[in-house]
Design an enzyme around this catalytic site. Structure first.
Site, mmCIF file in Angstrom:
data_model
loop_
_atom_site.group_PDB
_atom_site.id
_atom_site.type_symbol
_atom_site.label_atom_id
_atom_site.label_comp_id
_atom_site.label_asym_id
_atom_site.label_seq_id
_atom_site.Cartn_x
_atom_site.Cartn_y
_atom_site.Cartn_z
ATOM 1 N N SER A 1 -52.052 -79.559 14.772
ATOM 2 C CA SER A 1 -53.267 -80.055 15.410
ATOM 3 C C SER A 1 -54.100 -80.955 14.512
ATOM 4 O O SER A 1 -55.107 -81.511 14.946
ATOM 5 C CB SER A 1 -54.111 -78.885 15.928
ATOM 6 O OG SER A 1 -54.679 -78.209 14.853
ATOM 7 N N LYS B 1 -62.322 -73.137 17.352
ATOM 8 C CA LYS B 1 -62.567 -74.428 16.708
ATOM 9 C C LYS B 1 -63.968 -74.948 17.038
ATOM 10 O O LYS B 1 -64.662 -75.478 16.178
ATOM 11 C CB LYS B 1 -61.507 -75.429 17.164
ATOM 12 C CG LYS B 1 -60.153 -75.155 16.514
ATOM 13 C CD LYS B 1 -59.111 -76.123 17.002
ATOM 14 C CE LYS B 1 -57.814 -75.901 16.230
ATOM 15 N NZ LYS B 1 -56.737 -76.724 16.759
#
Ligand code: ADP
Length: 791
Positions: free
Chosen positions: A687, A730
């Site tokens: 990611s 996140k």
């Protein structure tokens, strides 16, 4: 008498006799012995003997495996014998009863092809002269032989009587020779002796050797027998002691012990199979000496059988309103998990059984997984037990070891049930994702049986051996990350995510739960201590960096302990106020100055968002370009997936130099170095793809990246942005770190509906489908002017 027989031997008649080769024995003169004959040539030899007054020459083979012995395979001295009887057995074998007469030496073997062997021979003369020497030797041999027979259990003692009745010295020594040793070679040597004196000397030696061997055998035998007898003896003594005690009217402990065990077994309400097993073992115990190791093994086993809650259960007190109250009382927030738990409890109430998928609470440490489990138990009024599967690598940890192992025990499932004391506890299986497996078997497959409602009715533990019904246990599992849970287990579970808390939540949790709890545990009263909000926030920001509240709780506990000490030492009755300033005094130097996004825009640096099992975090990516050999260097403990994604990002850049306004030649003359700071912490995952691409583009074009921007997304070679996991974590990390704008993959847009608006409040979320979109947000000035500074 002997001499009479010898005169019968047809020395003059024919000095040629049929030879009967012997494989496994040697017949001495004067011995009557049955021989089994199967070989064609031997049968022919016997038939021939019948034509010649039934005499044969018995000669031993040198190699008993030789089926068709020739002259060189036979010894040259043997015994002439007479056939007394012949009996044909049904399987083609002939049983021949022979009587040895005298030794004979072969002069020549004669073999007619396809037939049997004959031999020309001469009789070895016997001497029966008695001299003082051989007389003495004979006596010695006889006395040794007597000892030998007494030691040897294969020879009946009556044999000694036969010796007494013989007076011929040669006969006596041949008789003894026939009984000494089993080895053909030894016996052949005794046949080949030149005189009776030599035979006697040889016998002295052989008897001595045989006696020595027998003595050793006897010693070994005695030792084994002694050991057995001593345990039997112990048993009898114990029994006698018991009877004596009974006579004296004293209590006998072991007898009582068995009686008490018997009663306990009968009262234990075990299932039939278990009860039978227990009674069976109790019976064994009765005949096992109490001091023996087996006694302890059986006793332990019975204790286990008795300790397992076969039939004890707590009564469920399932009232949804109370359950909700208890969950709310114990936990702040966690709206969704609580709802899902209440749903599960409602189903349980309706079907009156634990059915359906098993709940699996997934989230970083300290987010309240265990404590939710405890609350569920409390709301049901059930016992709570917990085992951690972290590091479990052996099937036996779940299922136990068989009783044959020394010190074996049941597995942890049965052990925990014993601790719970009921068969329907709430059973928390912690850290499902931390199991490993090795050659001793896979704990996950054993767990599968435990968790599967179809199979767990008949759960079998290797130690207990008897099946146990686990179907009433309410299993709850926990894990830090979902993707490490073994797939087959995951299939049977319903995952509830607990992604972590925001600062505001943590503050509330500390205020409402952690502080009162720690005050209580440290013996402090509410009026003695006060934490200001800024102090709590200080702890959250500077002394703990986590998604959960474990370190926060630990720090609060540390402070309470120190204050408790002061209260006691100084007998201080006033109120202690913990402020942001006083934190240093209690907790030492600041451990984390909360990672914040760069305060100024930087070239060659971009902020990513990472997800670890401890929750989310921001991840700075730095890139420098240096003149030198072309190549890509990656540092900061980046995992393989991350390295590959860096290469993909670079390839994207190289194939889009025009769009990005980069001179295509720069790659040949420059080395690219990508680094992710905090190099000690391993990082991996795809990611960070777009973040690395942006940092590289910034380094090549010398354009700064917005410092209040963070991004996450996987990159493809064509510049597409793929979705990522751990979105909530996140976003929480982004907020913690002062980020204003976040770039998220377009394909994650649908996940946003799952996330509370409290998490996203104040964050500008931009969705990106391709690198083009990313560039638009990351570089405010875009790519309009050609301004390539790296060459
Ligand atoms: P986990 O099992 O997820 O690692 P724990 O259940 O051990 O975490 O939680 C750690 C501590 O934090 C416990 O004392 C727990 O009571 C407390 N805690 C966690 N979440 C909450 C919450 N939402 N409300 C109140 N206390 C909480």
């Amino acid at each position: 008498m002997a001499n009479d027989r010898k005169t019968e031997i047809p020395i003059e008649l024919s000095s040629k006799l049929p030879v009967l080769p012997l494989k496994e024995t040697i017949v001495f003169p004067y011995m009557i012995y049955p021989l089994l004959i199967g070989r064609e040539s031997s049968i022919k030899a016997v038939q021939n003997a019948l034509l010649h007054e039934k005499y044969v020459l018995l000669i031993a083979q040198k190699d008993i495996l030789q089926e068709n012995p020739e002259a060189r395979d036979l010894y040259r001295t043997g015994v002439i014998a007479r056939i007394l009887q012949i009996l044909k057995l049904p399987n083609g074998i002939v049983k021949v009863l022979v009587e040895g007469l005298t030794r004979a030496k072969v002069n020549r073997f004669i073999r007619t092809k396809g037939s049997f062997t004959q031999a020309k021979y001469e009789v070895v003369p016997e001497s029966d002269q008695i001299t003082p020497q051989n007389e003495a030797a004979l006596r010695h041999v006889i006395s040794q032989f007597k000892e030998y027979v007494l030691l040897n259990r294969d020879i009946p003692d009556e044999i000694l009587l036969s010796i007494e009745s013989v007076d011929n010295i040669q006969r006596v020594s041949d008789f003894i020779a026939a009984h000494v040793s089993k080895r053909i070679e030894d016996k052949q040597m005794l046949v080949e002796v030149a005189s009776v004196d030599e035979e006697l000397m040889m016998l002295v030696e052989m008897l001595q050797q045989e006696k020595d061997i027998l003595e050793i055998e006897k010693d070994i035998d005695d030792q084994v027998r002694g050991r057995m007898q001593s345990s039997q003896r112990n048993f009898y003594l114990q029994e006698q002691l018991r009877v004596i005690k009974q006579e004296l009217g004293e209590e006998d402990d072991s007898y009582n012990e068995l009686g008490a065990l018997n009663k306990k077994i009968k009262k234990a309400k075990m299932p039939r199979e278990a009860k039978n097993k227990a009674l069976e073992d109790l019976e064994k115990l009765r005949y096992t000496p109490p001091m023996s190791p087996e006694y302890t093994v059986i006793r332990n086993y019975l204790d286990w059988l008795l300790a397992i809650p076969w039939n004890k259960r707590s009564r469920d007190n399932l009232n949804l309103i109370t359950a909700k109250k208890i969950l709310d009382e114990d936990h702040y927030g966690l709206k969704k998990p609580k709802e899902r738990i209440l749903e599960q409890l409602s189903v349980m109430k309706l079907v009156e059984k634990v059915k359906g998928p098993i709940l699996c609470l997934v989230g970083p440490p300290g987010v309240g997984k265990t404590s939710l489990g405890k609350s569920i138990a409390r709301s049901l009024d059930r016992q709570f037990i917990r085992i951690s599967l972290g590091g479990a690598r052996d099937e036996a940890e779940i299922r136990g070891h068989r009783r044959t192992y020394i010190g074996s025990m049941p597995g942890r499932i049965i052990q925990s049930l014993k601790k719970a004391g009921t068969k329907n506890p709430v059973f928390l299986l912690d850290e499902l994702d931390k199991m490993s497996m090795d050659f001793r078997g896979d704990p996950a497959s054993a767990l599968l049986e435990v968790l599967d409602p179809e199979q767990n009715k008949t759960f079998s533990d290797h130690y207990i051996e008897v099946e146990f019904d686990l179907s009433e246990v309410l299993f709850i599992t926990t894990a830090n990350v979902r993707h490490n849970i073994p797939e087959p287990l995951l299939d049977r579970m319903e995952v509830i995510d607990l992604p972590g808390y925001m600062e505001y939540d943590k503050l509330e949790i500390a205020r409402r739960h952690l502080i009162p709890k720690q005050l209580n545990e440290n013996g402090l009263k509410k009026h003695q201590i006060k934490f200001t909000d800024s102090a709590i926030l200080g702890i959250i920001r500077n002394y703990s960096r986590e998604a959960g509240v474990r370190n926060l709780e630990r720090s609060i506990s540390n402070i309470c302990r120190k204050i408790a000490k002061e209260v006691v030492l100084k007998e201080d009755k006033g109120q202690f106020v913990v402020t942001a300033r006083s934190l240093k005094k209690y907790l030492g130097v600041i451990q984390y100055s909360d990672k914040h996004a760069e305060s100024v825009t930087q070239i060659g640096s971009a902020t990513g968002l990472a997800w670890t099992e401890f929750g989310g975090d921001i991840l700075q990516i730095e890139v420098t370009i240096m003149k030198g050999k072309s190549g890509l260097t990656l540092t900061g403990q980046l995992g393989d997936v991350m390295k590959e994604s860096a290469r993909a990002a670079l390839s994207f850049i190289r194939s889009n130099t025009e769009l990005l306004e980069i001179d295509p030649d720069v790659f040949e003359k420059n080395e690219i170095h990508i680094h992710a700071p905090e190099g000690a912490i391993p990082k991996d995952g795809p990611s960070a793809g777009i973040t690395m691409a942006v940092a590289m583009i910034s380094a090549f074009t010398r354009k700064p990246v917005d410092n209040e921007l963070a991004m996450t997304g996987e990159i493809t070679l064509r510049g597409n942005v793929l979705p990522i996991g751990g979105l909530t974590e996140k976003l929480l990390a982004a907020r913690r770190s002062g980020i204003k704008t976040v770039l998220l993959p377009e394909k994650n847009r649908k996940d946003l509906s799952e996330i509370s608006t409290r998490v996203t409040r104040g964050l500008q979320l931009n969705f990106v489908g391709t690198m083009n979109d990313v560039l638009k947000f990351a570089f405010r000035n875009g790519f309009t002017k050609k301004r390539n500074t790296v060459s």
